[in-house]
Write an enzyme that holds these catalytic residues in place. Structure first.
Site, mmCIF file in Angstrom:
data_model
loop_
_atom_site.group_PDB
_atom_site.id
_atom_site.type_symbol
_atom_site.label_atom_id
_atom_site.label_comp_id
_atom_site.label_asym_id
_atom_site.label_seq_id
_atom_site.Cartn_x
_atom_site.Cartn_y
_atom_site.Cartn_z
ATOM 1 N N SER B 61 0.712 -1.235 0.195
ATOM 2 C CA SER B 61 0.083 0.194 -0.112
ATOM 3 C C SER B 61 0.311 1.297 0.003
ATOM 4 O O SER B 61 0.155 2.795 -0.424
ATOM 5 C CB SER B 61 -1.160 0.089 1.523
ATOM 6 O OG SER B 61 -1.705 -0.984 1.065
ATOM 7 N N LYS B 64 0.552 3.279 -3.611
ATOM 8 C CA LYS B 64 -0.439 4.288 -2.838
ATOM 9 C C LYS B 64 -0.291 5.596 -3.302
ATOM 10 O O LYS B 64 -0.575 6.665 -3.985
ATOM 11 C CB LYS B 64 -1.742 3.849 -2.065
ATOM 12 C CG LYS B 64 -2.171 2.680 -2.635
ATOM 13 C CD LYS B 64 -3.012 2.463 -0.831
ATOM 14 C CE LYS B 64 -3.550 0.575 -1.060
ATOM 15 N NZ LYS B 64 -4.393 0.705 -0.208
ATOM 16 N N TYR B 188 -1.940 -2.583 -10.986
ATOM 17 C CA TYR B 188 -2.176 -2.173 -8.929
ATOM 18 C C TYR B 188 -1.387 -3.072 -8.528
ATOM 19 O O TYR B 188 -0.656 -3.351 -7.855
ATOM 20 C CB TYR B 188 -4.101 -2.182 -9.093
ATOM 21 C CG TYR B 188 -4.181 -1.835 -7.817
ATOM 22 C CD1 TYR B 188 -3.434 -0.355 -7.044
ATOM 23 C CD2 TYR B 188 -4.408 -3.450 -7.043
ATOM 24 C CE1 TYR B 188 -3.945 -1.141 -5.412
ATOM 25 C CE2 TYR B 188 -4.781 -2.936 -5.360
ATOM 26 C CZ TYR B 188 -4.515 -1.790 -5.189
ATOM 27 O OH TYR B 188 -4.422 -1.364 -3.512
ATOM 28 N N TYR B 240 -4.229 3.854 7.599
ATOM 29 C CA TYR B 240 -6.410 2.874 7.504
ATOM 30 C C TYR B 240 -6.985 4.059 8.151
ATOM 31 O O TYR B 240 -6.356 4.818 8.793
ATOM 32 C CB TYR B 240 -5.874 1.374 7.345
ATOM 33 C CG TYR B 240 -5.128 1.055 6.844
ATOM 34 C CD1 TYR B 240 -4.814 1.240 5.121
ATOM 35 C CD2 TYR B 240 -4.115 -0.153 7.139
ATOM 36 C CE1 TYR B 240 -4.400 0.482 4.388
ATOM 37 C CE2 TYR B 240 -3.022 -0.343 6.037
ATOM 38 C CZ TYR B 240 -3.120 -0.235 4.696
ATOM 39 O OH TYR B 240 -1.945 -0.700 3.772
ATOM 40 N N VAL B 258 0.719 -3.848 3.843
ATOM 41 C CA VAL B 258 0.993 -4.813 4.516
ATOM 42 C C VAL B 258 2.339 -6.257 4.137
ATOM 43 O O VAL B 258 2.350 -7.137 4.419
ATOM 44 C CB VAL B 258 -0.226 -6.104 4.119
ATOM 45 C CG1 VAL B 258 -1.729 -5.279 4.664
ATOM 46 C CG2 VAL B 258 0.134 -5.861 2.801
#
Lengths: 304, 304, 304, 304
Positions: B61, B64, B188, B240, B258
């Protein structure tokens, strides 16, 4: 500096047109959208101000910061956050539905109404005492013993606040609230009806910016921690579901209220109070947002 | 400094027990929870490091942030945020349901999976080109041309990523995604499978901390604005639904993955990379969180 | 009887104005809202009909009854309802969000799209075989070997059905679907594109009304049970979230489709097929609803 | 017939083990799960009964049928269903969250708590009068003037019913409730606390099965319509989110209550009352469900 503030007010005055004065109760609807004020209080005790900086308005959701502060003083971080989360949310300030989803056990954060009702419930004191302690704390940190609540606004909030009442009883049924829901809501409606001006807000902001110095009467407090909690939560949740965008555009931990106020905290530097009662679709002062954006740029206050 | 970093690692090693290595695909499950590394890169080019700072892991992530960066470079702020919001959320990274509620028109923010799929879709390039541009940007800002993706992880993500696929098709049906969903997801999954180490992360963080200096090849960019967006969004959404709590406890805008990495940005000062593959219940590195907390306190980096 | 049917058509013709032909794919938008047909098939083999009873249209959601029937024949009640519920819902036919709420483990019922995709997935057969078995069953119970699917509609559904695709992958990620999602959706899109007329629908209805007699080729089946499931589910879920209101006003277990058809089952008495392509806001034929209401009253068919 | 009923009781007695007596208030928890009774009242005035048919228990949610009946008598179908829907739901009886979703304007149906609070609010009468009219109607249609409410249960419901209170205030804030919420809830808690036995329930069922004949004192009523509404709604919503499964397995329009009662209506034939206080996970009597299933099969009462 006073000139800069005046200039920033004028530059943003046209944003009045992007907003609308809250009118869910008549007392709020009477505000004049052209009444715009701003005040900056630095940690040396200097006060800079412009416009209608001494126009009184109700503090509304900005009181959630005070409620959280006193709940933390009275209970400590762990006991407060057993009953309310530290999570930003993409839902509006008066959201209720998640409390009824089976995987949700507490309100997302203390800056939405449900979370603020929790912190009010956690403030120590029976009946009137609870509110009196909140009022006393505001008076102290704003250094203004004449602060009081507006009885007409309070009565109106009380008679129309059915959704807040629904939240209160929902959280009672979840075991999150001890004590009488009506009496807690009564305190909540009163705290939202406290009248302040932009100067008061800037001083409250400066108090927090100064690491909450001056709470000796409240016993032993980890002031660093208290401040981090207040400022961290304001930064991520203070402008409702606009908080993240506001972080990007302004970058000053802030809290707004539907009375038209915005309080900003620039750590170790200053507090900011802004007033402009016309609200945008997120419930934030439309002019206030513009002023905060300009202040942030002109004074290089953006944290991000 | 290297000693301090080593000491902080040792102080937090026991947090391994509070976490669990991600195992939704076999390749991730093979990580050793005791492999802990940290690296700090300041803006003068100094690198401080300790532990398994050169252990490779998948960026997941944290990519991102890069996807958002490139989408912003390619499209500008307004066009990106037409299709994804700037709202913190109290839902986990893989939440989908809100996209199907009638009042919701786009993903809450670019740090949850659905929002990141949007930014990937907005990166310019056909087929492989999209991914190649993301990879090239990472290599550039980490100053490491050897960075590449892990083919085994990519293939596993691709074959098991049905919930991401559901998000992709949902957003296709909402008109948020142009182009072929499978091909966007392919990019992705690849970007999530890029392998980095703590040193790479610290350099990416330092690049952002330095106002994204060095993107001349990408044309005229408002670097201040780009940086505010990246850092503001990381601060409110990067960890998050733990983001708000993390703001309180750490106060360093960060992004986790993760794979076990956390990247921190201390504006105008430094970038931080941490690795520790055991994850807590929010999907953040359990040891990494402890290390960031200690670093923030020891080096006085808490913004709030 | 034929006269009564004609009279009922004329009485309800003006309801065309309350509806709108489905136009999410061009092939459906070409239907003429004035084409209205009705057919009643009793258990003695008599057929009564009026209007455009032999106008072909796509069966769409009415195929969900056939999909459920074959899934039950192939798997038995228990194995089917492990993966789909028996719950009415106040959400529309294409709802998805609940599948992502943590307390929800399967689609509410087999009459909403997600639930129907499950039953299609449970029909035995690889690749084309699955669809061929569904088609063969429809041909048999409608006693019309010429029934086939409309290739243009199928191709359109397939190329625009992204929300159904999102549901499919969501349920794959939940472990509810075995096998390839695209191939199951392919079968689903084909079954929705099967062309029937009002006569076919009335015969399918009569087949069910006659306790599903005539399935010997499918092995040993508890026909009473199969019928109760089909009719009970149609009664509570067949008209989407209008089902409960429809039960009150019509009281005939029915299933509608966005092609404009409604199939009714009056147990031990008759099957009813109605066609009228203009749809009301619930996705049911506006004229069809009026016709069913009148038929129910005139022939005293209301169960409630 | 009495023998058949006794046999059916014994056959289902072991289902006690699948359930648990409601104990959210102490008064309910005292019920003996082995007290099982059943009564059938046909339209000729015959009464068949077995077991503890004269054991008193609180009517609880079965009173929702009476509340709906009186609201319809007082206001007509259109005015009632302006404020409550006719939609089955896959949510439990005490669900609240949907009322806070922006596309939802009223409770799904009058058989979930929120919807029943609406119908109670629509019953004409001030203060005590509202409840007295509900009580009078139950006494009349059960042909038992001694029916009254249990004061202990009422007081307990009142003091613990915070979630119902949350619903009441939520619906007040939505503009669905006129009048004082507490006073409406007071009536609602009282109506739920009315004590009946299986004989009373069977007679209420028979009254409805007989097209609600005998309401002349209430003015001109379309009895056919009133009956269709009551029975149609019971059929699709009466057993909470188990309604659709119950339709399949039993096929008798029924309403259950957490007091352990189930009332069934077989139109033009009979009313059925069953008692068995152990509840399954849907809040329906576990033994009662078994008994209804057997009765339906033995007497061929399944509508579907």
């Amino acid at each position: 500096m006073d000139n800069l503030l005046m200039e920033i007010i004028e530059r943003n005055r046209n944003l009045v047109r992007n907003g609308k004065v809250a009118d869910y109760i008549p007392a709020l609807g009477k505000a004049n959208p052209e009444d715009i004020g701003v005040c900056v209080a630095d940690l040396e005790g200097n006060i800079y101000k412009a416009g209608k900086y001494n126009k009184k308005f109700t503090i509304q959701s900005i009181s959630k910061v005070i409620g959280l502060m006193l709940a933390l003083i009275d209970n400590g971080q762990d006991r407060v956050f057993e009953k309310v989360g530290y999570e930003g949310t993409d839902e509006p300030f008066n959201t209720l539905y998640k409390l009824d989803l089976p995987h949700v056990f507490k309100p997302a954060n203390p800056m939405i109404n449900s979370g603020a009702i929790i912190t009010t419930s956690l403030v120590k004191g029976n009946g009137e005492e609870k509110f009196e302690r909140i009022l006393a704390l505001i008076r102290k940190i704003a250094d203004n013993p004449s602060i009081d609540y507006n009885h007409e606004v309070y009565m109106s909030e009380k008679s129309t606040g059915h959704k807040n009442r629904a939240m209160g009883y929902m959280m009672k049924s979840m075991g999150l609230i001890n004590g009488d829901v009506e009496s807690i809501l009564d305190c909540y409606f009163k705290q939202c009806s406290i009248e302040v001006d932009a100067v008061d807000l800037s001083k409250i902001g400066a108090f927090i910016a100064n690491n909450c110095k001056g709470l000796d009467a409240y016993g032993k407090i980890d002031r660093e921690k208290l401040t981090s909690i207040l400022v961290g939560i304001m930064s991520t949740c203070g402008m409702y579901n606009f908080s993240s965008r506001y972080a990007v555009e302004v970058g000053i931990p802030s809290k707004s209220g539907v009375g038209g106020g915005i309080m900003g905290v620039v750590k170790s530097k200053m507090g900011i109070g802004v007033y402009g009662p016309a609200l945008d679709e997120n419930g934030n002062s439309s002019v206030g947002y513009g002023i905060m954006k300009d202040l942030s740029r002109e004074l290089k206050l953006n944290l991000f």
